[in-house]
Design a protein around this motif. Structure first.
Motif, PDB file in Angstrom:
ATOM      1  N   GLY A  56      26.709 -10.318 -11.923  1.00  0.00           N
ATOM      2  CA  GLY A  56      28.151 -10.120 -11.827  1.00  0.00           C
ATOM      3  C   GLY A  56      28.877 -10.512 -13.093  1.00  0.00           C
ATOM      4  N   LEU A  57      28.401 -11.583 -13.740  1.00  0.00           N
ATOM      5  CA  LEU A  57      28.978 -11.960 -15.031  1.00  0.00           C
ATOM      6  C   LEU A  57      28.806 -10.848 -16.052  1.00  0.00           C
ATOM      7  CD1 LEU A  57      27.950 -15.688 -15.602  1.00  0.00           C
ATOM      8  CD2 LEU A  57      30.231 -14.770 -15.264  1.00  0.00           C
ATOM      9  N   GLY A  58      27.617 -10.259 -16.079  1.00  0.00           N
ATOM     10  CA  GLY A  58      27.367  -9.171 -17.015  1.00  0.00           C
ATOM     11  C   GLY A  58      28.247  -7.966 -16.748  1.00  0.00           C
ATOM     12  N   VAL A  59      28.413  -7.620 -15.468  1.00  0.00           N
ATOM     13  CA  VAL A  59      29.248  -6.471 -15.116  1.00  0.00           C
ATOM     14  C   VAL A  59      30.709  -6.746 -15.469  1.00  0.00           C
ATOM     15  CG1 VAL A  59      30.122  -5.087 -13.193  1.00  0.00           C
ATOM     16  CG2 VAL A  59      27.696  -5.599 -13.354  1.00  0.00           C
ATOM     17  N   CYS A  60      31.181  -7.956 -15.212  1.00  0.00           N
ATOM     18  CA  CYS A  60      32.569  -8.290 -15.555  1.00  0.00           C
ATOM     19  C   CYS A  60      32.779  -8.267 -17.063  1.00  0.00           C
ATOM     20  CB  CYS A  60      32.931  -9.660 -14.998  1.00  0.00           C
ATOM     21  SG  CYS A  60      33.074  -9.687 -13.215  1.00  0.00           S
ATOM     22  N   ARG A  66      34.534   2.114 -18.073  1.00  0.00           N
ATOM     23  CA  ARG A  66      34.056   3.336 -17.432  1.00  0.00           C
ATOM     24  C   ARG A  66      32.677   3.180 -16.807  1.00  0.00           C
ATOM     25  NH1 ARG A  66      35.009   7.465 -22.109  1.00  0.00           N
ATOM     26  NH2 ARG A  66      35.522   5.621 -23.301  1.00  0.00           N
ATOM     27  N   GLY A  67      31.920   2.143 -17.152  1.00  0.00           N
ATOM     28  CA  GLY A  67      30.562   2.007 -16.652  1.00  0.00           C
ATOM     29  C   GLY A  67      30.382   0.986 -15.553  1.00  0.00           C
ATOM     30  N   VAL A  68      31.463   0.462 -14.982  1.00  0.00           N
ATOM     31  CA  VAL A  68      31.350  -0.620 -14.006  1.00  0.00           C
ATOM     32  C   VAL A  68      30.630  -0.172 -12.733  1.00  0.00           C
ATOM     33  CG1 VAL A  68      32.666  -2.175 -12.531  1.00  0.00           C
ATOM     34  CG2 VAL A  68      33.308  -1.898 -14.904  1.00  0.00           C
ATOM     35  N   ILE A  69      31.023   0.932 -12.149  1.00  0.00           N
ATOM     36  CA  ILE A  69      30.450   1.366 -10.869  1.00  0.00           C
ATOM     37  C   ILE A  69      28.967   1.668 -11.011  1.00  0.00           C
ATOM     38  CG2 ILE A  69      30.550   3.133  -9.072  1.00  0.00           C
ATOM     39  CD1 ILE A  69      32.861   1.110  -9.030  1.00  0.00           C
ATOM     40  N   LYS A  70      28.574   2.288 -12.098  1.00  0.00           N
ATOM     41  CA  LYS A  70      27.172   2.623 -12.302  1.00  0.00           C
ATOM     42  C   LYS A  70      26.314   1.368 -12.452  1.00  0.00           C
ATOM     43  CE  LYS A  70      24.210   5.535 -15.135  1.00  0.00           C
ATOM     44  NZ  LYS A  70      24.153   6.491 -16.245  1.00  0.00           N
ATOM     45  N   ASN A  71      26.899   0.289 -12.917  1.00  0.00           N
ATOM     46  CA  ASN A  71      26.132  -0.901 -13.234  1.00  0.00           C
ATOM     47  C   ASN A  71      26.186  -1.997 -12.186  1.00  0.00           C
ATOM     48  OD1 ASN A  71      24.915  -0.347 -15.832  1.00  0.00           O
ATOM     49  ND2 ASN A  71      27.009  -0.115 -16.534  1.00  0.00           N
ATOM     50  N   ILE A  72      26.570  -1.676 -10.955  1.00  0.00           N
ATOM     51  CA  ILE A  72      26.530  -2.694  -9.905  1.00  0.00           C
ATOM     52  C   ILE A  72      25.168  -2.750  -9.221  1.00  0.00           C
ATOM     53  CG2 ILE A  72      29.015  -2.688  -9.493  1.00  0.00           C
ATOM     54  CD1 ILE A  72      28.431  -1.022  -6.969  1.00  0.00           C
ATOM     55  N   VAL A  73      24.225  -1.942  -9.672  1.00  0.00           N
ATOM     56  CA  VAL A  73      22.883  -1.921  -9.076  1.00  0.00           C
ATOM     57  C   VAL A  73      22.221  -3.304  -9.079  1.00  0.00           C
ATOM     58  CG1 VAL A  73      20.561  -0.954  -9.308  1.00  0.00           C
ATOM     59  CG2 VAL A  73      22.545   0.520  -9.519  1.00  0.00           C
ATOM     60  N   PRO A  74      22.274  -4.093 -10.171  1.00  0.00           N
ATOM     61  CA  PRO A  74      21.654  -5.418 -10.124  1.00  0.00           C
ATOM     62  C   PRO A  74      22.281  -6.340  -9.081  1.00  0.00           C
ATOM     63  CG  PRO A  74      22.110  -4.817 -12.391  1.00  0.00           C
ATOM     64  CD  PRO A  74      22.737  -3.774 -11.531  1.00  0.00           C
ATOM     65  N   ILE A  75      23.579  -6.202  -8.856  1.00  0.00           N
ATOM     66  CA  ILE A  75      24.244  -7.041  -7.861  1.00  0.00           C
ATOM     67  C   ILE A  75      23.757  -6.687  -6.459  1.00  0.00           C
ATOM     68  CG2 ILE A  75      26.488  -7.616  -6.859  1.00  0.00           C
ATOM     69  CD1 ILE A  75      27.664  -7.100  -9.663  1.00  0.00           C
ATOM     70  N   VAL A  76      23.616  -5.397  -6.195  1.00  0.00           N
ATOM     71  CA  VAL A  76      23.117  -4.956  -4.885  1.00  0.00           C
ATOM     72  C   VAL A  76      21.674  -5.412  -4.679  1.00  0.00           C
ATOM     73  CG1 VAL A  76      22.564  -2.916  -3.507  1.00  0.00           C
ATOM     74  CG2 VAL A  76      24.692  -2.999  -4.800  1.00  0.00           C
ATOM     75  N   MET A  77      20.860  -5.290  -5.725  1.00  0.00           N
ATOM     76  CA  MET A  77      19.456  -5.691  -5.606  1.00  0.00           C
ATOM     77  C   MET A  77      19.330  -7.198  -5.392  1.00  0.00           C
ATOM     78  SD  MET A  77      17.549  -3.205  -8.299  1.00  0.00           S
ATOM     79  CE  MET A  77      15.902  -3.423  -7.644  1.00  0.00           C
ATOM     80  N   ILE A  94      16.355 -10.930 -11.796  1.00  0.00           N
ATOM     81  CA  ILE A  94      17.322  -9.838 -11.622  1.00  0.00           C
ATOM     82  C   ILE A  94      18.647 -10.187 -12.284  1.00  0.00           C
ATOM     83  CG2 ILE A  94      18.746  -8.661  -9.890  1.00  0.00           C
ATOM     84  CD1 ILE A  94      16.238  -8.685  -8.079  1.00  0.00           C
ATOM     85  N   GLY A  95      19.063 -11.447 -12.157  1.00  0.00           N
ATOM     86  CA  GLY A  95      20.311 -11.862 -12.785  1.00  0.00           C
ATOM     87  C   GLY A  95      20.271 -11.754 -14.300  1.00  0.00           C
ATOM     88  N   MET A  96      19.181 -12.211 -14.898  1.00  0.00           N
ATOM     89  CA  MET A  96      19.072 -12.159 -16.355  1.00  0.00           C
ATOM     90  C   MET A  96      18.958 -10.712 -16.856  1.00  0.00           C
ATOM     91  SD  MET A  96      19.417 -15.045 -17.490  1.00  0.00           S
ATOM     92  CE  MET A  96      18.862 -16.649 -17.875  1.00  0.00           C
ATOM     93  N   GLY A 142      21.243  -6.290 -19.381  1.00  0.00           N
ATOM     94  CA  GLY A 142      21.103  -4.833 -19.279  1.00  0.00           C
ATOM     95  C   GLY A 142      22.428  -4.112 -19.191  1.00  0.00           C
ATOM     96  N   VAL A 143      23.342  -4.602 -18.347  1.00  0.00           N
ATOM     97  CA  VAL A 143      24.618  -3.888 -18.209  1.00  0.00           C
ATOM     98  C   VAL A 143      25.495  -4.084 -19.438  1.00  0.00           C
ATOM     99  CG1 VAL A 143      24.577  -3.950 -15.697  1.00  0.00           C
ATOM    100  CG2 VAL A 143      25.778  -5.735 -16.919  1.00  0.00           C
ATOM    101  N   ARG A 144      25.390  -5.235 -20.092  1.00  0.00           N
ATOM    102  CA  ARG A 144      26.146  -5.420 -21.336  1.00  0.00           C
ATOM    103  C   ARG A 144      25.628  -4.458 -22.410  1.00  0.00           C
ATOM    104  NH1 ARG A 144      27.692 -11.731 -22.226  1.00  0.00           N
ATOM    105  NH2 ARG A 144      28.042 -12.243 -20.043  1.00  0.00           N
TER     106      ARG A 144
END
Length: 190
Positions: free
Chosen positions: A29-33, A41-52, A108-110, A115-117
């Motif tokens: 979540g820190l990475g996505v924020c 523009r890439g926030v929605i695509k990159n919530i996969v790690p949070i779901v996993m 997954i967090g790391m 990865g999302v950054r």
């Protein structure tokens, strides 16, 4: 016969088994924020790690429900029907699932954080969303920002990140499988 009731110090309400899920969700979540601030523009695509990471908590819930079904109350005569063998197999099942989910959650967090950054930087070619057209250009010019090559590079990184996340989730899945196998063994007293 007197009734024995455990006090608050023996049964705290804050005892939780979802640390791996929470850690993974927090870190990803820190990475996505962070990525969302610079590249929204890439926030929605990159919530996969949070779901996993959230799925890891479900693994712990599954094991806890199965273990609680194996716990038995004392018989009518006051003798215990829950054996030490059952207690130790249930402890081993919980530890196996919990520790594997903790390791998977950290991984997954790391991976999600970095990865999302990295995905956001690749997708925008290092350009901030609030810059004007001429700002942040390199020697080649700014025509490629957000273009086809940038999207292709970002998608390659995204696929690599997803593969790493899947293998990280497999660590917790292996722990869940072993915990389910362990929880099926029982010994009945008396």
């Amino acid at each position: 016969m007197t009734e024995v009731v455990a006090g608050y110090e023996m049964c705290p309400s804050y005892a939780s088994v979802f640390w791996g899920s929470a850690w993974g969700t927090w870190r990803a979540g820190l990475g996505v924020c962070h990525m969302g601030v610079d590249h929204p523009r890439g926030v929605i695509k990159n919530i996969v790690p949070i779901v996993m990471a959230g799925v890891l908590g479900i693994y712990g819930l599954i094991v806890s429900v199965i273990i609680t079904q194996g716990v038995s109350t004392p018989g009518q005569d006051g003798y215990n029907t829950y054996s030490l063998y059952n207690g130790y197999t249930h402890l081993a099942a919980g530890l196996c699932c919990g520790l594997s989910c903790l390791a998977a959650g950290g991984t997954i967090g790391m991976i999600g954080d970095s990865g999302v950054r990295g995905f956001g930087l690749k997708a925008e070619r290092g350009r901030k969303w609030f810059w004007n057209e001429g700002e942040g250009e390199d020697a080649e010019g700014g025509a490629e920002y957000g273009g086809g090559r940038a999207a292709e590079d970002a998608n390659k990184l995204y696929v690599g990140m997803l593969i790493m996340l899947i293998f990280s989730e497999a660590l917790a899945l292996y722990g869940l499988i072993v915990a389910l196998i362990l929880s099926q063994h029982s010994y009945s007293c008396g």
